[in-house]
Motif scaffolding. Sequence first.
Motif, PDB file in Angstrom:
ATOM      1  N   SER A 292      62.364  22.409  56.666  1.00  0.00           N
ATOM      2  CA  SER A 292      61.921  22.849  55.359  1.00  0.00           C
ATOM      3  C   SER A 292      63.022  22.693  54.320  1.00  0.00           C
ATOM      4  O   SER A 292      62.791  22.228  53.220  1.00  0.00           O
ATOM      5  CB  SER A 292      61.498  24.314  55.439  1.00  0.00           C
ATOM      6  OG  SER A 292      62.558  25.056  55.984  1.00  0.00           O
TER       7      SER A 292
ATOM      8  N   GLU B  21      63.483  16.978  47.312  1.00  0.00           N
ATOM      9  CA  GLU B  21      62.561  17.075  46.191  1.00  0.00           C
ATOM     10  C   GLU B  21      63.232  17.580  44.927  1.00  0.00           C
ATOM     11  O   GLU B  21      62.798  17.292  43.825  1.00  0.00           O
ATOM     12  CB  GLU B  21      61.391  18.004  46.542  1.00  0.00           C
ATOM     13  CG  GLU B  21      60.497  17.493  47.653  1.00  0.00           C
ATOM     14  CD  GLU B  21      59.927  16.144  47.332  1.00  0.00           C
ATOM     15  OE1 GLU B  21      59.749  15.369  48.283  1.00  0.00           O
ATOM     16  OE2 GLU B  21      59.694  15.828  46.149  1.00  0.00           O
TER      17      GLU B  21
ATOM     18  N   GLN C  61      63.075  20.289  51.000  1.00  0.00           N
ATOM     19  CA  GLN C  61      63.275  20.887  49.690  1.00  0.00           C
ATOM     20  C   GLN C  61      64.367  20.153  48.933  1.00  0.00           C
ATOM     21  O   GLN C  61      64.227  19.813  47.770  1.00  0.00           O
ATOM     22  CB  GLN C  61      63.691  22.338  49.898  1.00  0.00           C
ATOM     23  CG  GLN C  61      63.313  23.218  48.753  1.00  0.00           C
ATOM     24  CD  GLN C  61      63.513  24.653  49.121  1.00  0.00           C
ATOM     25  OE1 GLN C  61      63.778  24.976  50.260  1.00  0.00           O
ATOM     26  NE2 GLN C  61      63.385  25.523  48.151  1.00  0.00           N
ATOM     27  N   HIS C  62      65.415  19.889  49.676  1.00  0.00           N
ATOM     28  CA  HIS C  62      66.551  19.220  49.076  1.00  0.00           C
ATOM     29  C   HIS C  62      66.158  17.889  48.435  1.00  0.00           C
ATOM     30  O   HIS C  62      66.542  17.581  47.310  1.00  0.00           O
ATOM     31  CB  HIS C  62      67.606  19.009  50.158  1.00  0.00           C
ATOM     32  CG  HIS C  62      68.505  17.863  49.891  1.00  0.00           C
ATOM     33  ND1 HIS C  62      69.328  17.803  48.803  1.00  0.00           N
ATOM     34  CD2 HIS C  62      68.702  16.718  50.588  1.00  0.00           C
ATOM     35  CE1 HIS C  62      70.002  16.675  48.829  1.00  0.00           C
ATOM     36  NE2 HIS C  62      69.637  16.001  49.904  1.00  0.00           N
TER      37      HIS C  62
ATOM     38  N   ARG D 230      56.592  18.804  62.617  1.00  0.00           N
ATOM     39  CA  ARG D 230      56.641  20.260  62.655  1.00  0.00           C
ATOM     40  C   ARG D 230      56.570  20.763  64.089  1.00  0.00           C
ATOM     41  O   ARG D 230      57.393  21.566  64.530  1.00  0.00           O
ATOM     42  CB  ARG D 230      55.477  20.839  61.860  1.00  0.00           C
ATOM     43  CG  ARG D 230      55.512  22.340  61.780  1.00  0.00           C
ATOM     44  CD  ARG D 230      54.206  22.889  61.269  1.00  0.00           C
ATOM     45  NE  ARG D 230      53.103  22.539  62.160  1.00  0.00           N
ATOM     46  CZ  ARG D 230      51.821  22.520  61.807  1.00  0.00           C
ATOM     47  NH1 ARG D 230      51.486  22.784  60.552  1.00  0.00           N
ATOM     48  NH2 ARG D 230      50.888  22.221  62.664  1.00  0.00           N
TER      49      ARG D 230
ATOM     50  N   LEU E 138      56.646  29.295  61.344  1.00  0.00           N
ATOM     51  CA  LEU E 138      55.429  28.746  60.744  1.00  0.00           C
ATOM     52  C   LEU E 138      55.180  29.340  59.365  1.00  0.00           C
ATOM     53  O   LEU E 138      54.834  28.647  58.421  1.00  0.00           O
ATOM     54  CB  LEU E 138      54.229  29.025  61.648  1.00  0.00           C
ATOM     55  CG  LEU E 138      53.930  27.976  62.709  1.00  0.00           C
ATOM     56  CD1 LEU E 138      52.803  28.453  63.595  1.00  0.00           C
ATOM     57  CD2 LEU E 138      53.585  26.644  62.068  1.00  0.00           C
TER      58      LEU E 138
ATOM     59  N   LYS F  74      57.355  27.128  52.257  1.00  0.00           N
ATOM     60  CA  LYS F  74      58.195  26.049  51.747  1.00  0.00           C
ATOM     61  C   LYS F  74      57.342  24.868  51.300  1.00  0.00           C
ATOM     62  O   LYS F  74      57.614  24.238  50.299  1.00  0.00           O
ATOM     63  CB  LYS F  74      59.174  25.566  52.831  1.00  0.00           C
ATOM     64  CG  LYS F  74      60.143  26.617  53.308  1.00  0.00           C
ATOM     65  CD  LYS F  74      61.040  27.131  52.196  1.00  0.00           C
ATOM     66  CE  LYS F  74      61.737  28.407  52.684  1.00  0.00           C
ATOM     67  NZ  LYS F  74      62.332  29.187  51.630  1.00  0.00           N
TER      68      LYS F  74
ATOM     69  N   LEU G 128      56.046  25.397  48.066  1.00  0.00           N
ATOM     70  CA  LEU G 128      57.124  25.218  47.090  1.00  0.00           C
ATOM     71  C   LEU G 128      57.324  23.744  46.782  1.00  0.00           C
ATOM     72  O   LEU G 128      57.438  23.332  45.625  1.00  0.00           O
ATOM     73  CB  LEU G 128      58.407  25.814  47.665  1.00  0.00           C
ATOM     74  CG  LEU G 128      59.302  26.500  46.653  1.00  0.00           C
ATOM     75  CD1 LEU G 128      58.882  27.959  46.490  1.00  0.00           C
ATOM     76  CD2 LEU G 128      60.751  26.408  47.077  1.00  0.00           C
ATOM     77  N   ILE G 129      57.334  22.949  47.851  1.00  0.00           N
ATOM     78  CA  ILE G 129      57.526  21.510  47.676  1.00  0.00           C
ATOM     79  C   ILE G 129      56.430  20.935  46.812  1.00  0.00           C
ATOM     80  O   ILE G 129      56.682  20.173  45.871  1.00  0.00           O
ATOM     81  CB  ILE G 129      57.511  20.787  49.046  1.00  0.00           C
ATOM     82  CG1 ILE G 129      58.696  21.229  49.889  1.00  0.00           C
ATOM     83  CG2 ILE G 129      57.563  19.272  48.852  1.00  0.00           C
ATOM     84  CD1 ILE G 129      58.602  20.793  51.335  1.00  0.00           C
TER      85      ILE G 129
ATOM     86  N   ILE H  22      59.108  22.820  66.567  1.00  0.00           N
ATOM     87  CA  ILE H  22      58.792  24.082  67.222  1.00  0.00           C
ATOM     88  C   ILE H  22      59.031  23.994  68.717  1.00  0.00           C
ATOM     89  O   ILE H  22      59.609  24.881  69.327  1.00  0.00           O
ATOM     90  CB  ILE H  22      57.309  24.465  66.964  1.00  0.00           C
ATOM     91  CG1 ILE H  22      57.132  24.839  65.494  1.00  0.00           C
ATOM     92  CG2 ILE H  22      56.898  25.633  67.855  1.00  0.00           C
ATOM     93  CD1 ILE H  22      55.711  25.135  65.124  1.00  0.00           C
TER      94      ILE H  22
ATOM     95  N   HIS I 107      71.678  22.604  49.000  1.00  0.00           N
ATOM     96  CA  HIS I 107      70.520  23.124  48.292  1.00  0.00           C
ATOM     97  C   HIS I 107      70.914  24.220  47.311  1.00  0.00           C
ATOM     98  O   HIS I 107      70.480  24.252  46.168  1.00  0.00           O
ATOM     99  CB  HIS I 107      69.518  23.656  49.321  1.00  0.00           C
ATOM    100  CG  HIS I 107      68.632  24.726  48.798  1.00  0.00           C
ATOM    101  ND1 HIS I 107      67.752  24.522  47.766  1.00  0.00           N
ATOM    102  CD2 HIS I 107      68.503  26.010  49.167  1.00  0.00           C
ATOM    103  CE1 HIS I 107      67.114  25.630  47.517  1.00  0.00           C
ATOM    104  NE2 HIS I 107      67.551  26.555  48.358  1.00  0.00           N
TER     105      HIS I 107
ATOM    106  N   PHE J 194      56.958  21.661  43.415  1.00  0.00           N
ATOM    107  CA  PHE J 194      58.058  20.840  42.914  1.00  0.00           C
ATOM    108  C   PHE J 194      57.568  19.455  42.559  1.00  0.00           C
ATOM    109  O   PHE J 194      57.875  18.913  41.499  1.00  0.00           O
ATOM    110  CB  PHE J 194      59.152  20.728  43.985  1.00  0.00           C
ATOM    111  CG  PHE J 194      60.270  21.718  43.781  1.00  0.00           C
ATOM    112  CD1 PHE J 194      61.058  21.658  42.640  1.00  0.00           C
ATOM    113  CD2 PHE J 194      60.531  22.695  44.736  1.00  0.00           C
ATOM    114  CE1 PHE J 194      62.092  22.564  42.470  1.00  0.00           C
ATOM    115  CE2 PHE J 194      61.555  23.595  44.549  1.00  0.00           C
ATOM    116  CZ  PHE J 194      62.329  23.538  43.417  1.00  0.00           C
ATOM    117  N   ILE J 195      56.797  18.900  43.508  1.00  0.00           N
ATOM    118  CA  ILE J 195      56.295  17.542  43.291  1.00  0.00           C
ATOM    119  C   ILE J 195      55.448  17.490  42.028  1.00  0.00           C
ATOM    120  O   ILE J 195      55.591  16.592  41.193  1.00  0.00           O
ATOM    121  CB  ILE J 195      55.463  17.066  44.506  1.00  0.00           C
ATOM    122  CG1 ILE J 195      56.387  16.914  45.728  1.00  0.00           C
ATOM    123  CG2 ILE J 195      54.757  15.744  44.222  1.00  0.00           C
ATOM    124  CD1 ILE J 195      55.660  16.641  47.018  1.00  0.00           C
TER     125      ILE J 195
ATOM    126  N   GLU K 298      57.332  30.699  57.360  1.00  0.00           N
ATOM    127  CA  GLU K 298      58.329  30.215  56.421  1.00  0.00           C
ATOM    128  C   GLU K 298      57.992  28.810  55.944  1.00  0.00           C
ATOM    129  O   GLU K 298      58.018  28.504  54.757  1.00  0.00           O
ATOM    130  CB  GLU K 298      59.700  30.212  57.107  1.00  0.00           C
ATOM    131  CG  GLU K 298      60.848  30.272  56.117  1.00  0.00           C
ATOM    132  CD  GLU K 298      62.161  30.402  56.848  1.00  0.00           C
ATOM    133  OE1 GLU K 298      63.062  29.597  56.564  1.00  0.00           O
ATOM    134  OE2 GLU K 298      62.273  31.295  57.710  1.00  0.00           O
TER     135      GLU K 298
END
Lengths: 886, 886
Positions: free
Chosen positions: A878, A885, A882-883, A145, B830, B836, B839-840, A149, B883, B843-844, B832
């Motif tokens: 990110s 997963e 996501q993809h 990460r 950060l 995410k 979200l992951i 950045i 995606h 998902f997991i 965002e």
Amino acid sequence: FAPHCVFLSQIINNYLERTQGEAVDKASSSVMHFRDSKRKVDYVLAYHYRNRLARHLPGAGSPKPTRGSASLALVSNGGERPGSPGPEVIELCPLDALEEEKRLQREEYERNLVEAGLEIEKDPENKSQGLSFVRIHAPWQVLSREAEILKIKMPTKKVYEITEEGGILKKLNEIWCKLTKPLQPQVPQQENTNMKSLSYPFSREKIYLFNIKDKDTFFDNATRSRILLYQEWARYGVFYKFQPIDLIRKYFGEKIGLYFAWLGLYTEFLIPSSVVGITVFLYGCITIESDIPSKEMCDQRNAFTMCPLCDKFCDYWNLSSACATARASHLFDNPATVFFSIFMAVWATMFLEQWKRLQMRLSYSWDLAGLEEEEEHPRPEYEMKLLQKKLKHKNITDEEKLTWSDRMPGYATNFGLILFMIMLTFSAVFGVIVYRITTAAALSFSTKETTRSNARVTVTATAVIINLVVILILDEIYEAVAKWLTEIEVPKTEKTFEERLILKAFLLKFVNSYAPIFYVAFFKGRFVGRPGHYVYVFDGYRMEECAPGGCLMELCIQLSIIMLGKQLIQNNLFEIGIPKLKKLFRKLKDERTETKETDTNQSKDPQQWDLDYSLEPFTGLTPEYMEMIIQFGFVTLFVASFPLAPLFALLNNIIEVRLDAKKFVAELRRPDTVRAKDIGIWYNILSGIGKFSVIINAFVIAVTSDFIPRLMYQYAYSQNGTMHGFINHTLSYFNVSHLKAGTQPENSPFAHDVLFCRFKDYREPPWSQNQYEFSKQYWAVLSARLAFVILFQNLVMFLSVLVDWMIPDIPKDISEQIKREKVMLVDFFLKEEHEKRKLIESFIARDQQKHKIGTKGDRIRAASFSQVNRSPRGSFTSFSSQHTEV
Amino acid sequence: FAPHCVFLSQIINNYLERTQGEAVDKASSSVMHFRDSKRKVDYVLAYHYRNRLARHLPGAGSPKPTRGSASLALVSNGGERPGSPGPEVIELCPLDALEEEKRLQREEYERNLVEAGLEIEKDPENKSQGLSFVRIHAPWQVLSREAEILKIKMPTKKVYEITEEGGILKKLNEIWCKLTKPLQPQVPQQENTNMKSLSYPFSREKIYLFNIKDKDTFFDNATRSRILLYQEWARYGVFYKFQPIDLIRKYFGEKIGLYFAWLGLYTEFLIPSSVVGITVFLYGCITIESDIPSKEMCDQRNAFTMCPLCDKFCDYWNLSSACATARASHLFDNPATVFFSIFMAVWATMFLEQWKRLQMRLSYSWDLAGLEEEEEHPRPEYEMKLLQKKLKHKNITDEEKLTWSDRMPGYATNFGLILFMIMLTFSAVFGVIVYRITTAAALSFSTKETTRSNARVTVTATAVIINLVVILILDEIYEAVAKWLTEIEVPKTEKTFEERLILKAFLLKFVNSYAPIFYVAFFKGRFVGRPGHYVYVFDGYRMEECAPGGCLMELCIQLSIIMLGKQLIQNNLFEIGIPKLKKLFRKLKDERTETKETDTNQSKDPQQWDLDYSLEPFTGLTPEYMEMIIQFGFVTLFVASFPLAPLFALLNNIIEVRLDAKKFVAELRRPDTVRAKDIGIWYNILSGIGKFSVIINAFVIAVTSDFIPRLMYQYAYSQNGTMHGFINHTLSYFNVSHLKAGTQPENSPFAHDVLFCRFKDYREPPWSQNQYEFSKQYWAVLSARLAFVILFQNLVMFLSVLVDWMIPDIPKDISEQIKREKVMLVDFFLKEEHEKRKLIESFIARDQQKHKIGTKGDRIRAASFSQVNRSPRGSFTSFSSQHTEV
């Protein structure tokens, strides 16, 4: 965490103690892992706790904030400082409460670290006080990460060849390497484990090996560990770039690397200039026999009766007695010197250009090309001052920075004190002059014949040594003063602090080192007056004259003694001796403290960080650069008068490089790595010296040396176009009867025979209408001198601009490589994209087969897609995760 | 596609014709869409087909490749050229076959375009020959992909305020704007549709409005369309950045924008210098009455009998007759001039510094900060040469570039011809000198009294006009020669071609423009010799002297006439007149051709691109810059002798800015947009002129003006410290009897009364021992002059360095803004990322719930994820699109 009392001498340090991180080590050996033997230790924080009677340990006494760790907290909090330095810290509270607060702050800091995704491990608390280490491990997510950045470049899977620079420079490099090989001592294999870990930052960058040959010694020590670790290396090399170093602190490796690269290039460049300098010197040696003026001067038949050198006690003297100095000065004052100064001016430009190229090359191979300046955080001192101001004025916190009026006192103090310091230097120089004049006069009173004959040598030698000692002492004082002055100024960031400190220190040290030399070069012997009308200082003491051989010879002596003395004493003696002493001292202190307090458990299992902690802390590169820059000044500024300067510099540097290397490896703690794109303000100073040297050399040749008068004589005044009669031409006549009463030589054996005595100047003879006025020749020669200055300066400047323009700043192979890399990246990307598009198409096909009604939903997705597409490219990670997963 | 015959005069053009794209237009009005009225026309290619008898149309006759479109093909193919220029093209084949081949190549080119993802639309083929347009539309995918590859910055959704630069400069800007407002003419609303579309590239960059006030006229014309389009504007502004312009060609907008920004800044900077210049001039006017030397000169009582100005026919003359010139020269030759030259040297440095800052500011607001140099493709001429070489040597294609030996003839020709051209200039100058000498002599033979009295005026005026004409003619010739020479050199890329062309053209034009001025400033009147020992050219003609008022006055006249004449005639007359004439000529030709051949269908429906096609093609910014740089030279180089130069330059520029603007809008086709980060080599030339001007001004003051002799007289020779007696002091005596036989004045009424005549020089009087040799004063004054040069040069250089160092290259607000932007980007990212990750995780969790056995598969996915993570960030688009589809 048992409550310990922490003794802190400065309030500000109270707040900063918790950020005191010592970059002790990082390694892949099993010792350097967490207790689960898996997670690597990436960074170690150390803090002391002592009881209230414990003394301040040297080296740890004034803990400086590790900028990197502070910025970690900042980054992880998104710009918010972890607990602002509240005004409550200002008041001294009871030590226990203070300690409690410290503990809280430390815990908050650690909490912040954990929140940022880092994993920490603390020592088991089996002792009541002493040293404690907090080890930090940065897991993969955090690394990737932050790497994202900070836009750190990372290698793609695509590998391509790096074509090494071919041509002359490489050859030179190889020769240089071979030449210095026998000179390399076998450094004893002490502190081996330490060596091993330290070799990483150097081995990581492959290209580094090609650039600093002098550091071979490093790798000799590290060889064993390298073979141990060879398999891990490639992976580690990749991994390293993701280390939290980028996040906790800026890289330091690059900064030190740049210093050594610069030093290496400078030393390399000294080789050709030494060779040319020796050649010029040899040319002087060879042509000494054919030099007519010095021959004429030594010829006993030419009885030039010179006017006495001092009032009353000095006698008339024969010019041929100054024969030796005249011959010696020809060694340095010959036409080849003019060529050499032009050469050296172009050399300096070439060096700077080549350095720009090397810097470019390094920043390419070190992946610094895209390195942008990071926002720096204000220094704590600055924030402190701001806070004080706010408290004082009770204003709403509208003003976010110190205004001009706040800074005024600081600036005024600065200006005043710098002026005072420069005055101090000048008065020191003047003091030495006075010493010389009075001692010479005193010695001339002496009745002993040997004392009187050696007067000049004695006076000159002692005076130069006094000069040298004064320079050395003032240098140390000025360093402290510059630091203090910069702190008074309260610069906003660490970078500006460093820059201003360097500028001030440079200014003071420059004036200090060169003031006596400038005096000899341009002022000595110019305000003597003339026989019968001498200039007196302190009522009765005549201003000093140059030796009969000319001022250039004296300049040369002055230069060589100061340069050599400074190098030998200050650089080498101080640099080796003082750290050793300090270390010894600290060790003794530490041992005394620790044997008293620490339980045996500690000493049984000396971890790597314990060993490293005992080393000397790193104090920055400024002294190293300063030393070299002052030397660069000696090499360029007065090269016209001392062609051997580059040689001496070269000899010094061959030792210096390895001294520095050894110091960094064995004597100091592993310094914080700081990323640096360039050598900063030093480059400006270097180029400033380069420019200044042009005009200085022009004046040395035109005014100090006899080059122009000789030329003028040969082409304008000589009867037959040869130099015969030059000495006679430069000497004016003086009627002895015009000497003021009381200044005539007292015990002169041939006072009665002398009607006219001679002195070195272009003045009208006693029988002219305008007795003793400057003659036409004087003005003509002066015109020629000044014309030479103009010509020389503009010619050299033009050459410099030409060289600057001809040598592109970016080496061609590097710019080509960058372009190639870009093309390959595009290729790589296009190929990948093509495959992905196919994949998408197949997905769409499948999608449509599955849900034939989903047209509306598709459109919404498309809209969100286009929205997403507009977001900054940072969102890459990110999305890809996501993809995977989904 | 019916087979048409294409007539091509050059073989090379055969190959290039298909890439001949005219950047005609782009707009959002309904006309500028494909026939489906949805897809926008982003680029238009145009090609001609004519029957074999058709003449070459001017303007389209020598079709040049549009670099952009060539590079499109290259990029879309990943570096491979669409069909290499096979050797079969070299042979001339029958016209039909040629045409067929052309068609094939065109089709291949179009196929490549389509392959790259672009959509094209061709005109319906309802006519057998003539002009045909291919319109190109770039769909979203292509845009986003290429934008990604080219790293084009795009706005995020985050909006932040741009704080405009406050302070003095803005105020100045506003005042300037107000001042010039009444001067702005209301440009007639002609060619309205054209205006509308053209205003886009200017309105796109919001900041542009703040920088070039003079272009307000643009927006007057475009106002109507702007209100029409106001809603679309913001979106369009965003969209524009994704246009295929980035792909088909480099931006041009920035390059032209930079030129106008530069011109604007330069014009602004001329204001203070004009003001100071006028002040200096006024100071001269005011002090003229109190100037003792000119008063003494005009005083009839001081009867200085001067030596005759020519042999035989000229008489002795009284110095007071030169009173008027002496007074006039005081206007320019006064102490304020010295101050003014220092001011102007610092001014030049300030200007360059300020320009660096403005450039930085612009590149920030235009998002050019990260713009990297793109790899440029070799020029077709270069490839052609390479091909020829390969064919010649029949070697394996190992050598990929032209070697030194291949280029040698080109370089030699260059060197030779440039030398020849410079010689030509010098001989032209010398020719004018000879003209002046001979005409003056001829006129002095004249019997008419009026002719003789006006001789000097007549000769000077005609000579300067001849000079001017020669300069104007040679300028045109040199432009062509420079172009030809650069083509001979066969530079590899378009950029090097341009740079070398500029350098050559600048060198030639600089020498051309300034040679006569240099002559007057430094050489005229310096090789006259002395009475009785004059220097003669061509046997019998004496070298010309300066007018009695001093050379500075003549320099001033020469400067003002050449500067004004050049500006008026060359810049304005040529710039307005010639394009108009060309356009008229082309229109007539076109009409004649088209009415013959084209069917009425075409003229009924004139599309936008048809209209635009009739405009003049754009020939580059070089002439515009050249004109301004030469003017900059006039303003800085000899400012010591002509303080009004900045004023004249300012007046010219106020007209110039609007002329240029009008030309770009109405007279020329929309030029290809080229991205440019800076003004390139022009900056180097500017800074070179700035440096050169220091030494030139130093010499003008020291050598040409009377400043130093006056100072010397006042402080060294004057009896009472005033200027009284200065004129007498500067005049040497000459014994009339020493005049050579035959050179005495013939018809002198008072020849018998004259024993001594006077002439302006420092020489020993006839009664001295060294008759007529240079006197001591001469050498002393010379020394003072040279010392002044050294002092002035080093002082000004030091000031320049100081200014350079004091003014940071990057404006503080911009650097702060960049930092702030970066921080915000990090924040944004950060935030965002945090979402995410959540979200992951969800998902997991869902994944694990769904397939509880999938642990192994998960691991594989994780591995692929980390792999993906290492790929370059370019893959962003593809992933995100994937995606959305899943």
